[in-house]
Write a protein that holds these residues in place. Structure first.
Motif, PDB file in Angstrom:
ATOM      1  N   LEU A  61       4.366  -2.512  -2.669  1.00 55.43           N
ATOM      2  CA  LEU A  61       3.695  -3.720  -2.201  1.00 55.43           C
ATOM      3  C   LEU A  61       4.740  -4.674  -1.631  1.00 55.43           C
ATOM      4  CD1 LEU A  61       1.046  -5.297  -1.936  1.00 55.43           C
ATOM      5  CD2 LEU A  61       1.400  -6.126  -4.287  1.00 55.43           C
ATOM      6  N   VAL A  62       4.666  -4.911  -0.325  1.00 56.39           N
ATOM      7  CA  VAL A  62       5.640  -5.747   0.378  1.00 56.39           C
ATOM      8  C   VAL A  62       5.099  -7.167   0.476  1.00 56.39           C
ATOM      9  CG1 VAL A  62       6.903  -6.074   2.543  1.00 56.39           C
ATOM     10  CG2 VAL A  62       6.409  -3.753   1.712  1.00 56.39           C
ATOM     11  N   GLY A  63       5.929  -8.146   0.141  1.00 61.01           N
ATOM     12  CA  GLY A  63       5.543  -9.537   0.257  1.00 61.01           C
ATOM     13  C   GLY A  63       5.860 -10.121   1.617  1.00 61.01           C
ATOM     14  N   ALA A  81       1.855  -8.718   2.040  1.00 63.00           N
ATOM     15  CA  ALA A  81       1.894  -8.432   3.470  1.00 63.00           C
ATOM     16  C   ALA A  81       1.437  -7.015   3.765  1.00 63.00           C
ATOM     17  CB  ALA A  81       3.311  -8.643   4.018  1.00 63.00           C
ATOM     18  N   ARG A  82       1.935  -6.008   3.013  1.00 63.39           N
ATOM     19  CA  ARG A  82       1.618  -4.601   3.293  1.00 63.39           C
ATOM     20  C   ARG A  82       1.627  -3.803   1.990  1.00 63.39           C
ATOM     21  NH1 ARG A  82       0.863  -6.494   7.659  1.00 63.39           N
ATOM     22  NH2 ARG A  82       1.748  -5.912   9.675  1.00 63.39           N
ATOM     23  N   VAL A  83       0.800  -2.756   1.946  1.00 64.83           N
ATOM     24  CA  VAL A  83       0.858  -1.802   0.847  1.00 64.83           C
ATOM     25  C   VAL A  83       1.046  -0.410   1.429  1.00 64.83           C
ATOM     26  CG1 VAL A  83      -1.668  -1.480   0.747  1.00 64.83           C
ATOM     27  CG2 VAL A  83      -0.250  -0.960  -1.263  1.00 64.83           C
ATOM     28  N   PHE A  84       1.889   0.402   0.769  1.00 68.38           N
ATOM     29  CA  PHE A  84       2.175   1.767   1.196  1.00 68.38           C
ATOM     30  C   PHE A  84       1.998   2.696  -0.001  1.00 68.38           C
ATOM     31  CE2 PHE A  84       4.545  -1.109   3.872  1.00 68.38           C
ATOM     32  CZ  PHE A  84       4.228  -0.662   5.156  1.00 68.38           C
ATOM     33  N   THR A 144      -6.230  -2.400  -0.336  1.00 71.04           N
ATOM     34  CA  THR A 144      -6.044  -3.288   0.814  1.00 71.04           C
ATOM     35  C   THR A 144      -5.250  -4.509   0.375  1.00 71.04           C
ATOM     36  OG1 THR A 144      -8.087  -4.515   0.417  1.00 71.04           O
ATOM     37  CG2 THR A 144      -8.220  -2.604   1.875  1.00 71.04           C
ATOM     38  N   THR A 145      -4.585  -5.134   1.334  1.00 71.50           N
ATOM     39  CA  THR A 145      -3.890  -6.393   1.070  1.00 71.50           C
ATOM     40  C   THR A 145      -4.576  -7.512   1.842  1.00 71.50           C
ATOM     41  OG1 THR A 145      -2.315  -5.798   2.827  1.00 71.50           O
ATOM     42  CG2 THR A 145      -1.625  -5.451   0.552  1.00 71.50           C
ATOM     43  N   VAL A 146      -4.879  -8.584   1.159  1.00 70.68           N
ATOM     44  CA  VAL A 146      -5.341  -9.810   1.788  1.00 70.68           C
ATOM     45  C   VAL A 146      -4.120 -10.714   1.943  1.00 70.68           C
ATOM     46  CG1 VAL A 146      -6.851 -11.821   1.625  1.00 70.68           C
ATOM     47  CG2 VAL A 146      -7.646  -9.586   0.818  1.00 70.68           C
ATOM     48  N   LYS A 147      -3.840 -11.090   3.146  1.00 63.11           N
ATOM     49  CA  LYS A 147      -2.575 -11.751   3.483  1.00 63.11           C
ATOM     50  C   LYS A 147      -2.298 -12.959   2.599  1.00 63.11           C
ATOM     51  CE  LYS A 147      -0.027 -13.643   7.424  1.00 63.11           C
ATOM     52  NZ  LYS A 147      -0.083 -13.937   8.881  1.00 63.11           N
ATOM     53  N   GLY A 148      -1.136 -12.917   1.918  1.00 67.51           N
ATOM     54  CA  GLY A 148      -0.700 -14.018   1.081  1.00 67.51           C
ATOM     55  C   GLY A 148      -1.487 -14.194  -0.196  1.00 67.51           C
ATOM     56  N   ASP A 149      -2.457 -13.315  -0.458  1.00 70.60           N
ATOM     57  CA  ASP A 149      -3.333 -13.442  -1.612  1.00 70.60           C
ATOM     58  C   ASP A 149      -3.013 -12.395  -2.671  1.00 70.60           C
ATOM     59  OD1 ASP A 149      -5.413 -13.440  -3.452  1.00 70.60           O
ATOM     60  OD2 ASP A 149      -6.997 -13.645  -1.964  1.00 70.60           O
TER      61      ASP A 149
END
Length: 530
Positions: free
Chosen positions: A126-128, A112-115, A86-91
């Motif tokens: 991992l997209v910032g 921002a997102r993980v695929f 999971t991605t925690v926004k900005g963290d």
């Protein structure tokens, strides 16, 4: 899932829906993911964190020990569903190896997102939010953090923020049969990598990235050079191509200074035309803020511009701009006419109709001395047979020729100068021949007036006036229709287009292809075979 409403489930492929869980206080729903094989477990990422349901969406519960913050994406290992990313926004990026009970941060990042590559699940992208995408091929142990993007030329992409794969609207689809291949979308560009994320190459040929979606005159085709096309874009100005759209160059740099100095209300362009003379580099266009624009002129096809009109008294929508095809010094533009190829303009004298604030909206191709105008309230259509010197009321049926804002539905038949196309009283497309009205039955094909729908756009093939295209307004419904017999029968040709309404359309006079401008880029229909 609907924020502040609920999570819905269908058990019959979407025909019927039931409320599975309330989503009170969830202001943003970022992702809904299902367990890859148990048929029961569901995960939801939202502004409130990470949630799980063990009952097909019912009884959502907070999951795991993630830090507080918005959870913006979920990726589940397809062979080992106990492993969840999971991605925690900005963290950063977090991983659980026990189905989400506990999480460990594996990458501190502006996330921002993980695929995940479902065929090679150790491959993650991992997209910032503002940082460029990074990639791992070993489940997060090591990362490729110097990814290079190679943008197509033009539009100021090279080396700018446009060349990053970043932001919350980005998406990446890895190839499950190849750990080194993926396709990405970010910032109005399509990208592809074949080297595992070291390099992404722009693959967005034939896509401008910008939205000429204000009205049908947002596209201009050079009448003598089929390779040269210009689009006038609502927020970023004019772009031009010399290769039929393989790539575009942006040309409107002076607009920001005009805007900063108060000469124009915004930097967008909305309509324009090439001078109707071979090899001419003169262009006249509107610039400003949607409903109030000024006129500008270039003699070097947009490299530099001069502002031709200034001040609130000269401001106009300027929806229609056209050079007279037989007199390249004459330009029609909104409520003005130029007799020196756009160097200066004078206001049109509409005589007794001046009180209705008319604007020119169309010209007959077969006889370009015949032009049409419409009053600002969109109740009356006026006609001039002598290049705007004198005017007559052509028709005033009692209904408006628009529905939502002030943008009207209007076109002139290229061959029959008495025939105009506009809205009927029921918001369907209609044709008027100077005597009678005929409703054309387009709206019913798109579901009638559902969702406030109406025919917002109409364009005609100048090479074959029997070919007519109509666009409807409401999102989620079919929106592009074509007739091959002058409007007596129609076919839905929305096909794979985004169903967002079809406001702006134009027919390329060289190819008879239909160009559709939208916030999702420029889409092209091939010419019909009759």
């Amino acid at each position: 899932a609907f924020p502040d409403n609920g999570l819905y489930r269908s058990n019959d492929s979407g025909d019927n829906w039931i409320l599975a869980s309330s989503l009170d206080n969830h202001t943003i729903i970022y992702a809904v993911e299902t367990h890859p094989n148990d048929g029961q477990t569901l995960y939801l990422a939202s502004s409130q964190g990470l949630f799980i349901s063990l009952e097909q969406g019912a009884d959502l519960q907070t999951l795991g020990d993630l830090p507080s913050g918005e959870v913006t994406s979920i990726a589940i290992h397809p062979q080992n569903p106990q492993m969840i990313y999971t991605t925690v926004k900005g963290d950063g990026l977090y991983r659980s190896s026990n189905g989400g009970s506990n999480f460990t941060e594996i990458k501190d990042f502006d996330a921002a997102r993980v695929f995940i590559n479902r065929g090679y699940p150790d491959v993650l992208y991992l997209v910032g939010i503002s940082d460029n995408t990074i990639t791992t091929h070993d489940g997060g142990v090591t990362w490729i953090e110097d990814m290079i993007t190679e943008p197509a030329p033009g539009l100021g992409r090279d080396g700018s923020w446009k060349s990053k794969i970043a932001g919350e609207l980005s998406g990446i689809v890895p190839n499950p049969n190849d750990p080194n291949e993926a396709v990405a979308y970010s910032r109005a560009t399509l990208w592809k990598t074949t080297d595992g994320g070291h390099t992404f190459i722009d693959s967005s040929t034939l896509f401008t990235g910008f939205a000429w979606s204000w009205w049908n005159k947002g596209a201009a085709f050079d009448p003598y050079n089929p390779d040269r096309i210009a689009f006038f874009n609502c927020d970023v100005g004019m772009v031009i191509t010399h290769n039929k759209g393989n790539f575009f160059e942006q040309r409107n740099e002076q607009a920001w200074n005009w805007y900063s100095e108060g000469y124009i209300s915004w930097i967008g362009t909305y309509a324009g035309a090439f001078q109707t003379r071979p090899d001419s580099n003169i262009i006249v266009a509107s610039v400003g803020g949607y409903f109030n624009t000024q006129l500008m002129r270039s003699i070097d096809e947009g490299e530099t511009w001069s502002l031709v009109t200034e001040g609130s008294q000269e401001s106009e929508q300027n929806l229609f701009i056209a050079f007279h095809p037989d007199d390249p010094e004459l330009v029609y533009a909104g409520n003005k006419i130029s007799y020196n190829a756009g160097e200066t303009f004078i206001n049109v004298d509409f005589g007794e109709f001046n009180e209705f604030n008319p604007s020119i909206l169309g010209m007959c191709r077969a006889n370009p001395n015949i032009i049409y105008a419409m009053d600002s309230d969109r109740y009356r259509i006026f006609r001039s047979d002598n290049r705007g010197l004198t005017w007559n009321l052509y028709v005033q049926p009692g209904w408006r020729f628009r529905r939502l804002d002030s943008l009207p539905t209007f076109a002139v038949d290229p061959n029959d100068c008495d025939k105009i196309y506009t809205l009927f009283s029921n918001y369907d497309l209609a044709v008027f021949n100077g005597i009678d009205w005929r409703s054309m039955g387009v709206l019913a094909l798109a579901g009638g007036e559902e969702l406030g729908n109406f025919v917002i756009s109409v364009v005609i093939d100048p090479n074959d006036p029997e070919v007519i295209y109509a666009g409807t307004s409401s999102s989620g419904l079919p929106c592009v229709f074509r007739s091959l017999d002058g409007g007596y029968s129609w076919k839905d040709i929305t096909y794979n287009h985004p169903r967002t309404g079809a406001k702006a359309m134009a027919v390329n006079p060289h190819t008879s292809e239909l160009y559709r401008g939208s916030a999702y880029g420029t889409w092209i229909f091939p010419a019909p075979v009759k």
